[in-house]
Design a protein around this motif. Structure first.
Motif, PDB file in Angstrom:
ATOM      1  N   ALA A   1     -10.363 -29.845  19.418  1.00  0.00           N
ATOM      2  CA  ALA A   1     -10.113 -29.344  20.777  1.00  0.00           C
ATOM      3  C   ALA A   1     -10.600 -30.390  21.775  1.00  0.00           C
ATOM      4  N   ARG A   2      -9.926 -30.460  22.923  1.00  0.00           N
ATOM      5  CA  ARG A   2     -10.345 -31.398  23.967  1.00  0.00           C
ATOM      6  C   ARG A   2     -10.102 -30.780  25.335  1.00  0.00           C
ATOM      7  N   VAL A   3     -11.085 -30.944  26.202  1.00  0.00           N
ATOM      8  CA  VAL A   3     -10.890 -30.570  27.606  1.00  0.00           C
ATOM      9  C   VAL A   3     -11.147 -31.818  28.448  1.00  0.00           C
ATOM     10  N   SER A   4     -10.429 -31.921  29.568  1.00  0.00           N
ATOM     11  CA  SER A   4     -10.482 -33.144  30.373  1.00  0.00           C
ATOM     12  C   SER A   4     -11.812 -33.361  31.086  1.00  0.00           C
ATOM     13  N   THR A   5     -12.406 -32.286  31.585  1.00  0.00           N
ATOM     14  CA  THR A   5     -13.664 -32.440  32.326  1.00  0.00           C
ATOM     15  C   THR A   5     -14.680 -31.440  31.815  1.00  0.00           C
ATOM     16  N   LYS A   6     -15.924 -31.662  32.220  1.00  0.00           N
ATOM     17  CA  LYS A   6     -17.008 -30.767  31.791  1.00  0.00           C
ATOM     18  C   LYS A   6     -16.864 -29.365  32.396  1.00  0.00           C
ATOM     19  N   ASP A   7     -16.043 -29.262  33.459  1.00  0.00           N
ATOM     20  CA  ASP A   7     -15.869 -27.958  34.122  1.00  0.00           C
ATOM     21  C   ASP A   7     -14.890 -27.055  33.373  1.00  0.00           C
ATOM     22  N   GLN A   8     -13.945 -27.668  32.662  1.00  0.00           N
ATOM     23  CA  GLN A   8     -12.943 -26.863  31.964  1.00  0.00           C
ATOM     24  C   GLN A   8     -13.550 -26.203  30.732  1.00  0.00           C
ATOM     25  N   HIS A   9     -13.021 -25.049  30.380  1.00  0.00           N
ATOM     26  CA  HIS A   9     -13.525 -24.348  29.199  1.00  0.00           C
ATOM     27  C   HIS A   9     -12.550 -24.489  28.048  1.00  0.00           C
ATOM     28  N   GLU A  10     -13.123 -24.675  26.868  1.00  0.00           N
ATOM     29  CA  GLU A  10     -12.284 -24.867  25.682  1.00  0.00           C
ATOM     30  C   GLU A  10     -12.098 -23.574  24.896  1.00  0.00           C
ATOM     31  N   ASP A  11     -12.543 -22.420  25.473  1.00  0.00           N
ATOM     32  CA  ASP A  11     -12.523 -21.129  24.766  1.00  0.00           C
ATOM     33  C   ASP A  11     -11.140 -20.775  24.199  1.00  0.00           C
ATOM     34  N   ARG A  12     -10.072 -21.014  24.998  1.00  0.00           N
ATOM     35  CA  ARG A  12      -8.723 -20.640  24.573  1.00  0.00           C
ATOM     36  C   ARG A  12      -8.313 -21.434  23.325  1.00  0.00           C
ATOM     37  N   GLN A  13      -8.637 -22.742  23.350  1.00  0.00           N
ATOM     38  CA  GLN A  13      -8.306 -23.590  22.196  1.00  0.00           C
ATOM     39  C   GLN A  13      -9.090 -23.148  20.953  1.00  0.00           C
ATOM     40  N   ILE A  14     -10.388 -22.880  21.143  1.00  0.00           N
ATOM     41  CA  ILE A  14     -11.238 -22.468  20.006  1.00  0.00           C
ATOM     42  C   ILE A  14     -10.750 -21.149  19.432  1.00  0.00           C
ATOM     43  N   SER A  15     -10.390 -20.225  20.312  1.00  0.00           N
ATOM     44  CA  SER A  15      -9.898 -18.917  19.890  1.00  0.00           C
ATOM     45  C   SER A  15      -8.644 -19.076  19.019  1.00  0.00           C
ATOM     46  N   ALA A  16      -7.723 -19.970  19.438  1.00  0.00           N
ATOM     47  CA  ALA A  16      -6.487 -20.210  18.679  1.00  0.00           C
ATOM     48  C   ALA A  16      -6.800 -20.814  17.312  1.00  0.00           C
ATOM     49  N   LEU A  17      -7.795 -21.698  17.253  1.00  0.00           N
ATOM     50  CA  LEU A  17      -8.179 -22.353  15.996  1.00  0.00           C
ATOM     51  C   LEU A  17      -8.855 -21.372  15.040  1.00  0.00           C
ATOM     52  N   LEU A  18      -9.709 -20.502  15.596  1.00  0.00           N
ATOM     53  CA  LEU A  18     -10.396 -19.501  14.773  1.00  0.00           C
ATOM     54  C   LEU A  18      -9.384 -18.508  14.193  1.00  0.00           C
ATOM     55  N   LYS A  19      -8.357 -18.192  14.997  1.00  0.00           N
ATOM     56  CA  LYS A  19      -7.349 -17.206  14.587  1.00  0.00           C
ATOM     57  C   LYS A  19      -6.583 -17.654  13.335  1.00  0.00           C
ATOM     58  N   VAL A  20      -6.422 -19.009  13.180  1.00  0.00           N
ATOM     59  CA  VAL A  20      -5.700 -19.485  11.991  1.00  0.00           C
ATOM     60  C   VAL A  20      -6.643 -19.763  10.812  1.00  0.00           C
ATOM     61  N   GLY A  21      -7.926 -19.376  10.996  1.00  0.00           N
ATOM     62  CA  GLY A  21      -8.853 -19.461   9.874  1.00  0.00           C
ATOM     63  C   GLY A  21      -9.792 -20.659   9.832  1.00  0.00           C
ATOM     64  N   VAL A  22      -9.770 -21.507  10.882  1.00  0.00           N
ATOM     65  CA  VAL A  22     -10.698 -22.649  10.909  1.00  0.00           C
ATOM     66  C   VAL A  22     -12.104 -22.128  11.224  1.00  0.00           C
ATOM     67  N   LYS A  23     -13.092 -22.566  10.435  1.00  0.00           N
ATOM     68  CA  LYS A  23     -14.479 -22.121  10.661  1.00  0.00           C
ATOM     69  C   LYS A  23     -15.042 -22.823  11.890  1.00  0.00           C
TER      70      LYS A  23
END
Length: 200
Positions: A9-31
């Motif tokens: 996962a990558r976000v452009s700045t420290k202000d952006q949140h990566e929650d949406r990307q992490i949620s999508a990755l967890l949903k497909v089974g990535v620990k």
């Protein structure tokens, strides 16, 4: 030893949140412990977590990415990293929001890598053409505007015909600077620039 599944996962700045990307990755089974997150621009691949992921990647592992733009913005570089992961490391790459970008072999179908590479080439070509089209449209727009008489850049100020005469009076202290500027209808900086130029 079994194959591992990683997420990037990558976000452009420290202000952006990566929650949406992490949620999508967890949903497909990535620990969660196998998700690598960089908080910086996608202009190049000088990213600490991405480099760490590459070091860990082994043959048969899979890397999941929520979207191709999370990998990067420059398609030439994306294709180079894609080659490193799929050819050198012999790992699979899956882009979640674009099912065709999935190099995993499906049953006895051996075309996964071929199709993903082809799609990536097409995306790269489209992105390159769009950049070229934008440049062409900009150039055409500027040419059309110039043809209509639109001037670009700062307009040159015409030097008043009586400049040397008024400047000489100012130099001899016969008139004040303010009087000279008002008479010539020019600014202070331009006045001194021209005085220096004409060595008055």
């Amino acid at each position: 030893m079994g194959y591992k599944e990683y997420g990037y996962a990558r976000v452009s700045t420290k202000d952006q949140h990566e929650d949406r990307q992490i949620s999508a990755l967890l949903k497909v089974g990535v620990k969660k412990e196998n998700i690598f997150i960089d908080k910086q621009s996608g202009k190049d691949f000088e990213r600490p977590k991405y480099k760490r992921l590459l070091r860990k990647l082994k043959k048969g592992d899979t890397v999941f990415i929520s979207s191709i733009d999370r990998l990067g913005r420059n398609y030439a570089e994306i294709m180079e990293q894609w080659r490193i992961m799929t050819r050198e490391k012999q790992a699979d790459v899956v882009v979640l929001d674009m099912p065709l970008l999935d190099t995993r072999q499906k049953g006895d179908d051996l075309t996964g890598i071929f199709i993903a590479d082809l799609v990536l080439q097409i995306l790269s070509y489209v992105a390159q053409k769009e950049r070229e089209n934008i440049r062409i449209r900009q150039a055409e727009g500027i040419a059309a505007a110039k043809a209509r008489g639109v001037k670009f850049g700062r307009q040159k100020i015409a030097l008043p015909q009586n400049f040397q005469e008024v400047a000489a009076l100012w130099r001899k202290k016969e008139i004040s600077l303010q009087e000279a500027l008002e008479e010539l209808k020019i600014g202070r900086t331009y006045f001194f620039k021209k005085v220096k130029e004409f060595q008055i």
